[in-house]
Design a protein around this motif. Structure first.
Motif, short mmCIF file in Angstrom:
data_model
loop_
_atom_site.label_atom_id
_atom_site.label_comp_id
_atom_site.label_asym_id
_atom_site.label_seq_id
_atom_site.Cartn_x
_atom_site.Cartn_y
_atom_site.Cartn_z
N LEU A 23 0.83 -1.20 0.00
CA LEU A 23 0.00 0.00 0.00
C LEU A 23 0.87 1.26 0.00
N LEU A 38 -7.77 2.37 -5.02
CA LEU A 38 -7.07 2.33 -3.74
C LEU A 38 -8.07 2.22 -2.59
N ASP A 41 -9.31 -1.43 -2.40
CA ASP A 41 -8.28 -2.35 -1.87
C ASP A 41 -8.06 -2.11 -0.38
N LEU A 42 -8.05 -0.86 0.01
CA LEU A 42 -7.81 -0.53 1.42
C LEU A 42 -8.93 -1.07 2.30
N SER A 46 -8.83 -4.16 5.09
CA SER A 46 -9.24 -3.84 6.45
C SER A 46 -10.26 -4.86 6.96
N ILE A 53 -7.29 0.52 9.02
CA ILE A 53 -6.05 0.86 8.32
C ILE A 53 -6.13 2.31 7.89
N LEU A 55 -3.90 5.69 5.87
CA LEU A 55 -2.81 6.12 5.00
C LEU A 55 -2.58 7.61 5.18
N VAL A 66 1.75 3.93 6.20
CA VAL A 66 0.63 3.00 6.32
C VAL A 66 0.47 2.70 7.81
N THR A 97 -10.02 3.61 7.29
CA THR A 97 -11.18 2.75 7.10
C THR A 97 -11.97 2.61 8.38
#
Length: 583
Positions: A23, A38, A41-42, A46, A53, A55, A66, A97
Motif C-alpha cells: 500500500l 485504492l 483495496d484498502l 481492512s 487501516i 494512509l 501505512v 477505514t
C-alpha cells in the motif's frame, strides 16, 4: 516489515504483511482525495484483517505512511517535520477505514485539529456502496475562533476520485465536495492563514483556556462563581487572553487526565479551533496529570499555582522579592521533575561501576536543588538584615501597624493616602509584592510605622508561603493589623475567612486588628453607615479619599495609646498634618 508501516504487525500472515507494505507504493492523482481502486483495496484488506487501516498521503498523492490499528481505533505516528504554524496545514491528509458505517468520531476530529491535517477521510461500506465521510478545517465564522471543522458525511467515493475516462464521476456531483483537491486545499490554507493572523492581531496576550473541576470540596465551600471570577482576574493580571473557561463537575479530578479522556478530547478541539496556546487547570495538577495533558494536546499546561507564581515573578521589583519568587518556583517545580522509571540517585561509579553518567533529568534536578540551597542562604542573610531593622524599631519603641487583606482590596492605595507615598497601586491582583514600610508622623512628634504586605488569596500556594515566610513574619510582630476588605466584592465574606486563616497560619491570629471596609464610595447609599452606627473596630472608608480615613487614624492612635505605645491622643489631631517618612 517495511519502514513505511506503523503499528502492531507481529500477528499478520506473511502475505498480509506484504499486501499491507505494498500500500505504501500506491499513488493517487494530485487533484483527488483518494482513488476508487485504492479505496476498494484498502477497505477490503481492512475487513480481511478486521482492523482499521490508515494512509498518510502528501499533496503529490504519495503514501507517506501505512498505519495499522485495531478494530476500533488508529494510533497515529509522530511527525518529524514541523508544519502547521500561523494557520498553515500539515500538507498531509489521512485516509482511513471504518469496519462499520460510523461517522468520524471524536478522536479522529481531535487528530485533525491537533495535527492540522489537510483532511481526514473515513471509508466504509454502506447499503448504497462504498462511501466516505470527510472532515477538514475551515475559517470560523464565530468571532474569536481561528477555525471550525467542516464535515461532509456519506459521500460516494466515486465523487472524490475521477479516473481518466470519467467512468466513476456522477452526473451531478455535490457542490460541497472538492472537485480539484489541490486547488481546494491551497485556497483553504490561504483563508486559514489570514484568519489566524486576524485572530492573533485581535488578542491581548497568550491565548489560554481555563479547565476547572468543580469538586465536592468546592461545592461545600461555595462561591464557585467567585472562584471563576478570580481565575479570570488572575489571567488578566498575568497578561493572558482568556478565551474560554470550561467547568466540569466531578467528585474529584480524574487522576490521569484531570477532566476525563472524553472531555479532554472535546476541550482539545475547542482549544485548537480558537488558537489556544495554554491550558490553565484548577485545582492544582499532579506531575503525571500535567504530563498526560501536555502529551495529549501539545499545548502548554500549567495550573493555578503556576499562574500565581508567574504573576509574582512579573511583579517582583526588589532583589529580595525576586529571590523569594525564584525560590518558590523552584520548590514547586522540583517534585514535578520526574522521569519514567528514572532513579534520582547518582549512578554507580568506580571500578566496574562506571556508567554513562547522569541523565539530563538528574542533572536538572541537581542544579535545581543547588540553586535552592544558594537562594536559601542569600535569603537568610537578608532576613538577618530585616531582623536588625525590626530590632532598631523595637528599641525606639515605634509601634508597627501592618496592612493586610485579600489581594486587590486596596491596601497599597490606603498606604499611599495616609502617608502621601507613591507605592505602586494598580487594579490588579498582587500589584504589591515587595513589602513597603512608611512612617506616619502624628502631632507632638509621635510616629507609627505602617507596613504594606503582599495580598492573600484562597489556597495560597504552600511554596509561596514558605518562600515569603521571612517577610510575612513582620505581620505576626505588628502591634495592630488593618484588615482591608473590598466592600463591593460579593465574595468578601469568604475572602475574610481566607485572610483570617492565613493570619492564623502565620501566628498572627491573636494580634489586635481593625476591619477596614474599602471602596464604600461605590456602595449604594443605603449600605453606607454613619460613623456612630458602625461597629467598634470596624470602619467604612474610600482609600482614595483622605478625609474618609480620619476616623480610622484617630482610632489607631487611641488604640496604641491604650497599649502605651504613643502619647495620649489629642482632640485636635488632623490627618492632614501627617508626614510620610521613608523607613
Amino acid at each position: 516489515m517495511s519502514d513505511v508501516v506503523f503499528g502492531e504487525t507481529s500477528n499478520l500472515k506473511p502475505s498480509q504483511a506484504r499486501t499491507l507494505a505494498r500500500l505504501g507504493e500506491r499513488r493517487v492523482s494530485a487533484d483527488a482525495v483518494v482513488s476508487a481502486p485504492l479505496a476498494r483495496d484498502l477497505l477490503a484488506l481492512s475487513h480481511e484483517l478486521n482492523r482499521r487501516i490508515g494512509l498518510f498521503l502528501d499533496r503529490r498523492g504519495r503514501v507517506n505512511r501505512v498505519i495499522l490499528g485495531d478494530a476500533h481505533s488508529l494510533e497515529l505516528p509522530e511527525f518529524e517535520r514541523v508544519r502547521g504554524a500561523d494557520g498553515r496545514l500539515r500538507g498531509i491528509r489521512l485516509v482511513l477505514t471504518h469496519l462499520v458505517p460510523d461517522p468520524l468520531d471524536r478522536e479522529e476530529l481531535a487528530d485533525l485539529a491537533k495535527l492540522r491535517l489537510d483532511m481526514v477521510a473515513a471509508l466504509h461500506d454502506s447499503p448504497g456502496g462504498m462511501h466516505v465521510d470527510i472532515a477538514c478545517l475551515e475559517p470560523a465564522r464565530e468571532k474569536g475562533k481561528g477555525f471550525a471543522i467542516r464535515r461532509i458525511d456519506r459521500a460516494p467515493v466515486a465523487l472524490l476520485s475521477p479516473d481518466a475516462g470519467g467512468r466513476n464521476r456522477e452526473a451531478h456531483p455535490r457542490p460541497d465536495l472538492p472537485s480539484d483537491f489541490t486547488a481546494f486545499i491551497r485556497e483553504l490554507e490561504g483563508l486559514l492563514v489570514a484568519a489566524t493572523a486576524q485572530t492573533k492581531a485581535a488578542g491581548t496576550g497568550t491565548r489560554a483556556m481555563v479547565l476547572q473541576v468543580h469538586t465536592d470540596q468546592m461545592n461545600r465551600e461555595g462561591g464557585i462563581e467567585a472562584r471563576q471570577a478570580e481565575l479570570r482576574e488572575l489571567c488578566r493580571t498575568a497578561g493572558v487572553d482568556l478565551v474560554e473557561l470550561v467547568c466540569q463537575r466531578r467528585r474529584y479530578p480524574d487522576p490521569r487526565t484531570f477532566l476525563g479522556s472524553g472531555k479532554l478530547r472535546e476541550v482539545l478541539i475547542s482549544a485548537l479551533e480558537q488558537d489556544v496556546e495554554l491550558l490553565i487547570c484548577d485545582p492544582e495538577l499532579s506531575a503525571s496529570q500535567a504530563r498526560v495533558i501536555a502529551d495529549s494536546t501539545d499545548l502548554g499546561v500549567i495550573d493555578r499555582t503556576m499562574l500565581i507564581l508567574d504573576i509574582f515573578a512579573q511583579h517582583a521589583r526588589s532583589s529580595d522579592g525576586k529571590l523569594q519568587v525564584e525560590l518558590a518556583q523552584l520548590r514547586y517545580r522540583l517534585p514535578r521533575m520526574i522521569g519514567k522509571g528514572t532513579m534520582m540517585s547518582r549512578l554507580g561509579g568506580g571500578i566496574g561501576g562506571r556508567g554513562p553518567g547522569e541523565s539530563k533529568l538528574e542533572v536538572d534536578r541537581r542544579r535545581a536543588q543547588k540553586r535552592i540551597n544558594e537562594l536559601e542562604k542569600r535569603l537568610q542573610k537578608l532576613q538577618r538584615q530585616r531582623d536588625q531593622r525590626r530590632a532598631r524599631r523595637r528599641r525606639s519603641d515605634v509601634p508597627v501597624v501592618a496592612i493586610v487583606g485579600y489581594t486587590n482590596a486596596g491596601k497599597s492605595t490606603l498606604l499611599n493616602t495616609v502617608t502621601e507615598s507613591e507605592v505602586i497601586a494598580e487594579n490588579k491582583l498582587f500589584a504589591t509584592l515587595d513589602p513597603t514600610v512608611r512612617r506616619v508622623r502624628f502631632p507632638d512628634e509621635r510616629e507609627v510605622v505602617m507596613l504594606d504586605t503582599v495580598g492573600f488569596i484562597r489556597e495560597l500556594p504552600p511554596a509561596l508561603m514558605q518562600a515569603f515566610s521571612a517577610t510575612l513574619e513582620e505581620v505576626a510582630e505588628a502591634d495592630l493589623l488593618l484588615h482591608v476588605v473590598d466592600a463591593t466584592d460579593p465574595d468578601n465574606t469568604q475572602q475574610i475567612r481566607t485572610v483570617e486563616k492565613i493570619l492564623g497560619d502565620l501566628g498572627a491570629g491573636g494580634v489586635e486588628r481593625f476591619m477596614v471596609y474599602n471602596k464604600c464610595d461605590l456602595l449604594p447609599p443605603e449600605l453606607i453607615l454613619p460613623p456612630e452606627e458602625q461597629k467598634q473596630g470596624s470602619f467604612q472608608i474610600s482609600a482614595q479619599d483622605r478625609r474618609s480615613t480620619r476616623g480610622l487614624m484617630l482610632a489607631i492612635e487611641e488604640r496604641l495609646w491604650q497599649r502605651g505605645k504613643v502619647d495620649s491622643p489629642r482632640p485636635d489631631y488632623a490627618v492632614d498634618g501627617s508626614e510620610p517618612v521613608e523607613d
